[in-house]
Write a protein that holds these residues in place. Structure first.
Motif, PDB file in Angstrom:
ATOM      1  N   LYS A   1     121.053 -14.643 -30.607  1.00 16.23           N
ATOM      2  CA  LYS A   1     119.927 -14.824 -29.694  1.00 16.23           C
ATOM      3  C   LYS A   1     118.681 -15.278 -30.449  1.00 16.23           C
ATOM      4  O   LYS A   1     118.534 -15.037 -31.642  1.00 16.23           O
ATOM      5  N   SER A   2     117.771 -15.907 -29.730  1.00 10.38           N
ATOM      6  CA  SER A   2     116.485 -16.311 -30.290  1.00 10.38           C
ATOM      7  C   SER A   2     115.467 -15.211 -30.059  1.00 10.38           C
ATOM      8  O   SER A   2     115.664 -14.317 -29.225  1.00 10.38           O
ATOM      9  N   ILE A   3     114.354 -15.284 -30.762  1.00  8.13           N
ATOM     10  CA  ILE A   3     113.303 -14.280 -30.572  1.00  8.13           C
ATOM     11  C   ILE A   3     112.724 -14.362 -29.166  1.00  8.13           C
ATOM     12  O   ILE A   3     112.302 -13.343 -28.590  1.00  8.13           O
ATOM     13  N   GLU A   4     112.744 -15.569 -28.559  1.00  5.72           N
ATOM     14  CA  GLU A   4     112.230 -15.713 -27.197  1.00  5.72           C
ATOM     15  C   GLU A   4     113.070 -14.918 -26.203  1.00  5.72           C
ATOM     16  O   GLU A   4     112.543 -14.393 -25.209  1.00  5.72           O
ATOM     17  N   TYR A   5     114.358 -14.804 -26.461  1.00  2.00           N
ATOM     18  CA  TYR A   5     115.234 -14.015 -25.591  1.00  2.00           C
ATOM     19  C   TYR A   5     114.774 -12.565 -25.549  1.00  2.00           C
ATOM     20  O   TYR A   5     114.676 -11.952 -24.479  1.00  2.00           O
ATOM     21  N   PHE A   6     114.481 -12.006 -26.706  1.00  2.00           N
ATOM     22  CA  PHE A   6     114.055 -10.605 -26.753  1.00  2.00           C
ATOM     23  C   PHE A   6     112.636 -10.432 -26.221  1.00  2.00           C
ATOM     24  O   PHE A   6     112.293  -9.386 -25.676  1.00  2.00           O
ATOM     25  N   ALA A   7     111.807 -11.451 -26.388  1.00  2.00           N
ATOM     26  CA  ALA A   7     110.420 -11.339 -25.946  1.00  2.00           C
ATOM     27  C   ALA A   7     110.270 -11.444 -24.435  1.00  2.00           C
ATOM     28  O   ALA A   7     109.350 -10.861 -23.859  1.00  2.00           O
ATOM     29  N   SER A   8     111.204 -12.151 -23.769  1.00  2.00           N
ATOM     30  CA  SER A   8     111.002 -12.392 -22.342  1.00  2.00           C
ATOM     31  C   SER A   8     112.151 -11.974 -21.431  1.00  2.00           C
ATOM     32  O   SER A   8     111.922 -11.567 -20.295  1.00  2.00           O
ATOM     33  N   ASN A   9     113.397 -12.062 -21.896  1.00  2.00           N
ATOM     34  CA  ASN A   9     114.528 -11.873 -20.993  1.00  2.00           C
ATOM     35  C   ASN A   9     115.349 -10.611 -21.250  1.00  2.00           C
ATOM     36  O   ASN A   9     116.215 -10.269 -20.453  1.00  2.00           O
ATOM     37  N   PHE A  10     115.105  -9.940 -22.347  1.00  2.85           N
ATOM     38  CA  PHE A  10     116.001  -8.859 -22.736  1.00  2.85           C
ATOM     39  C   PHE A  10     115.761  -7.601 -21.916  1.00  2.85           C
ATOM     40  O   PHE A  10     114.624  -7.172 -21.722  1.00  2.85           O
ATOM     41  N   SER A  11     116.851  -6.992 -21.450  1.00  3.45           N
ATOM     42  CA  SER A  11     116.768  -5.766 -20.652  1.00  3.45           C
ATOM     43  C   SER A  11     117.268  -4.589 -21.481  1.00  3.45           C
ATOM     44  O   SER A  11     118.408  -4.580 -21.947  1.00  3.45           O
ATOM     45  N   TYR A  12     116.399  -3.603 -21.674  1.00  8.02           N
ATOM     46  CA  TYR A  12     116.750  -2.414 -22.451  1.00  8.02           C
ATOM     47  C   TYR A  12     117.299  -1.346 -21.505  1.00  8.02           C
ATOM     48  O   TYR A  12     116.616  -0.406 -21.127  1.00  8.02           O
ATOM     49  N   ASP A  13     118.553  -1.490 -21.087  1.00  9.83           N
ATOM     50  CA  ASP A  13     119.105  -0.595 -20.077  1.00  9.83           C
ATOM     51  C   ASP A  13     120.109   0.409 -20.647  1.00  9.83           C
ATOM     52  O   ASP A  13     120.774   1.114 -19.895  1.00  9.83           O
ATOM     53  N   LYS A  14     120.244   0.465 -21.976  1.00 11.39           N
ATOM     54  CA  LYS A  14     121.105   1.480 -22.587  1.00 11.39           C
ATOM     55  C   LYS A  14     120.525   1.850 -23.950  1.00 11.39           C
ATOM     56  O   LYS A  14     119.589   1.203 -24.418  1.00 11.39           O
ATOM     57  N   GLU A  15     121.082   2.885 -24.557  1.00 11.00           N
ATOM     58  CA  GLU A  15     120.556   3.270 -25.873  1.00 11.00           C
ATOM     59  C   GLU A  15     120.677   2.109 -26.846  1.00 11.00           C
ATOM     60  O   GLU A  15     121.666   1.376 -26.858  1.00 11.00           O
ATOM     61  N   LEU A  16     119.665   1.971 -27.665  1.00  6.38           N
ATOM     62  CA  LEU A  16     119.562   0.850 -28.585  1.00  6.38           C
ATOM     63  C   LEU A  16     119.545   1.344 -30.030  1.00  6.38           C
ATOM     64  O   LEU A  16     118.865   2.318 -30.355  1.00  6.38           O
ATOM     65  N   GLN A  17     120.303   0.674 -30.896  1.00 12.56           N
ATOM     66  CA  GLN A  17     120.245   0.935 -32.330  1.00 12.56           C
ATOM     67  C   GLN A  17     120.130  -0.405 -33.052  1.00 12.56           C
ATOM     68  O   GLN A  17     120.660  -1.421 -32.583  1.00 12.56           O
ATOM     69  N   ILE A  18     119.447  -0.389 -34.196  1.00 12.18           N
ATOM     70  CA  ILE A  18     119.112  -1.625 -34.901  1.00 12.18           C
ATOM     71  C   ILE A  18     119.494  -1.501 -36.365  1.00 12.18           C
ATOM     72  O   ILE A  18     119.238  -0.465 -36.994  1.00 12.18           O
ATOM     73  N   GLU A  19     120.091  -2.568 -36.924  1.00 14.69           N
ATOM     74  CA  GLU A  19     120.283  -2.621 -38.370  1.00 14.69           C
ATOM     75  C   GLU A  19     119.502  -3.815 -38.910  1.00 14.69           C
ATOM     76  O   GLU A  19     119.657  -4.944 -38.443  1.00 14.69           O
ATOM     77  N   VAL A  20     118.656  -3.527 -39.904  1.00 18.98           N
ATOM     78  CA  VAL A  20     117.797  -4.540 -40.512  1.00 18.98           C
ATOM     79  C   VAL A  20     118.454  -5.025 -41.801  1.00 18.98           C
ATOM     80  O   VAL A  20     118.667  -4.252 -42.730  1.00 18.98           O
TER      81      VAL A  20
END
Length: 390
Positions: free
Chosen positions: A110-129
């Motif tokens: 995904k692009s950063i624009e996807y997360f900035a405008s279209n992304f739905s946080y509807d479940k638990e989220l975890q991130i690996e950097v």
């Protein structure tokens, strides 16, 4: 990086198109006469191709500032331009007919624009950097199918390896982002992330300002983590461990768990090597204990309707405008048929954003997209707006 070496560059007429690739305009670098940029769009990706005159040949590749997420769209653009302009190719690392079905069909990148405008946080989220080989990330994803994971990485080969596995294993709960994790954290809503993994980040002993762990990064981490959410740092660098501990402990309310040479379910190939060398591995787990206020960033990236500088705009090249904690710098200048274009660096000092600004007779626009909506970028935009309008 995909590229072509050609005998001689030939300009085409704009706009133009070939094999699903659209070419919109070109821009000549004013100070580096050997360089030119070509505006391209393929599917939903908008980016530049870079033309650079070399001693006995010409290099054609994607511009790194606007490089799209899809490497295959870069391939398409390079080959399409070569065909359209009938270029003589001397050498190439771009596959002509070879296709990787795994990377073509996967939609996890995904692009950063996807997360900035279209992304739905509807479940638990975890991130690996910085997921590297992806061993740890893929293990977590498979073991926790009800959790949505976001893997952030800037190394293209690592990204492609993980994308292949997503397609092969039909993984549905993992999204991949090629972007600066420090900037990404600034747009995530508060109190929604369960865990953040930062395993073996680059220590940057000589350039500590480039480290992902910093006071500002941890402030954002604490904001986005749920109450009892965790940041898990794992490093083989004793210096980085000590630096990170001091960064964590300086926060007023902090809960830390410290481990040395802790066994975990899955390790990277590098950790395998370090263990054989009997190298120490350090773990710090920071646990968030506070509920944060909702994310609120006010402002926009609109430009003023006031009269632009006109011919005087070129004098902005090389100038830097500063504010408390950040800056806006006119890095490079380009001339177009109907205006000027600048490559600018803007935002905070420790994590600036790079993009282009197109200035025509009566309009100004960002390319290829708007900056990330952060407080520092909005302040930098204000200075940019003032500079362009005198």
């Amino acid at each position: 990086m995909p590229h072509l070496h050609i005998a001689k560059f030939k300009e085409i007429e704009y706009p133009n198109s070939k094999d699903g690739v659209s070419f919109h305009f070109s821009a000549d670098n004013i100070t580096h006469k050997e360089e030119k940029l070509i505006s391209v769009s393929v599917e939903n990706d908008n980016f530049f191709l870079l033309v650079r005159e070399e001693e006995s040949r010409v290099l054609l590749k994607s511009d790194k500032t606007t490089r799209p997420a899809s490497i295959y769209n870069v391939h398409k653009a390079l080959l399409a331009y070569a065909k359209l302009a009938e270029l003589e190719t001397l050498s190439s690392n771009v596959p002509d007919n070879q296709k990787n079905i795994h990377l073509e069909t996967v939609s996890a990148l995904k692009s950063i624009e996807y997360f900035a405008s279209n992304f739905s946080y509807d479940k638990e989220l975890q991130i690996e950097v910085g997921f590297g080989s992806g061993r740890h990330l893929l293990h977590q994803v498979v073991q926790n199918p009800d959790i949505l994971f976001i893997g952030i990485e800037i190394h293209r080969q690592s990204i492609e390896q993980v994308l292949k596995q997503i397609a092969i294993q039909n993984i549905q709960n993992l999204l991949i982002l090629d972007y600066d994790a420090r900037l990404f954290m600034e747009l995530i809503p508060s109190n929604i992330v369960g865990k953040i993994f930062v395993h073996f980040p680059v220590p940057w002993e000589k350039k500590p300002y480039r480290r992902v762990i910093s006071t500002s990064f941890i402030e954002e981490v604490n904001r986005v983590l749920k109450v009892d959410g965790q940041l898990e740092l794992r490093t083989d660098s004793e210096e980085y461990y000590a630096y990170s501990y001091e960064t964590f402990i300086n926060f007023n309310k902090t809960s830390l768990h410290i481990n040395k040479n802790k066994d975990i379910a899955i390790v990277s190939k590098y950790e395998d090597r370090w263990r054989k060398m009997e190298k120490n591995i350090y773990d710090i787990t920071m646990i968030n204990q506070e509920l944060s206020p909702e994310l609120s960033i006010n402002g926009d990236f609109n430009f003023s309707n006031e009269k632009l500088l006109g011919d005087e705009t070129i004098k902005l090249y090389g100038q830097t405008k500063r504010f408390d904690g950040g800056f806006m710098h006119f890095e490079r200048a380009y001339r177009m048929n109907d205006g000027l274009m600048f490559r600018v660096s803007m935002g905070s000092f420790d994590k600036p954003e790079n993009l282009f600004v197109i200035v025509k007779k009566d309009s100004v626009s960002y390319f290829p997209s708007l900056p990330l909506k952060s407080k520092s970028n909005l302040m930098a935009h204000k200075l940019l707006n003032e500079a362009l309008h005198g």
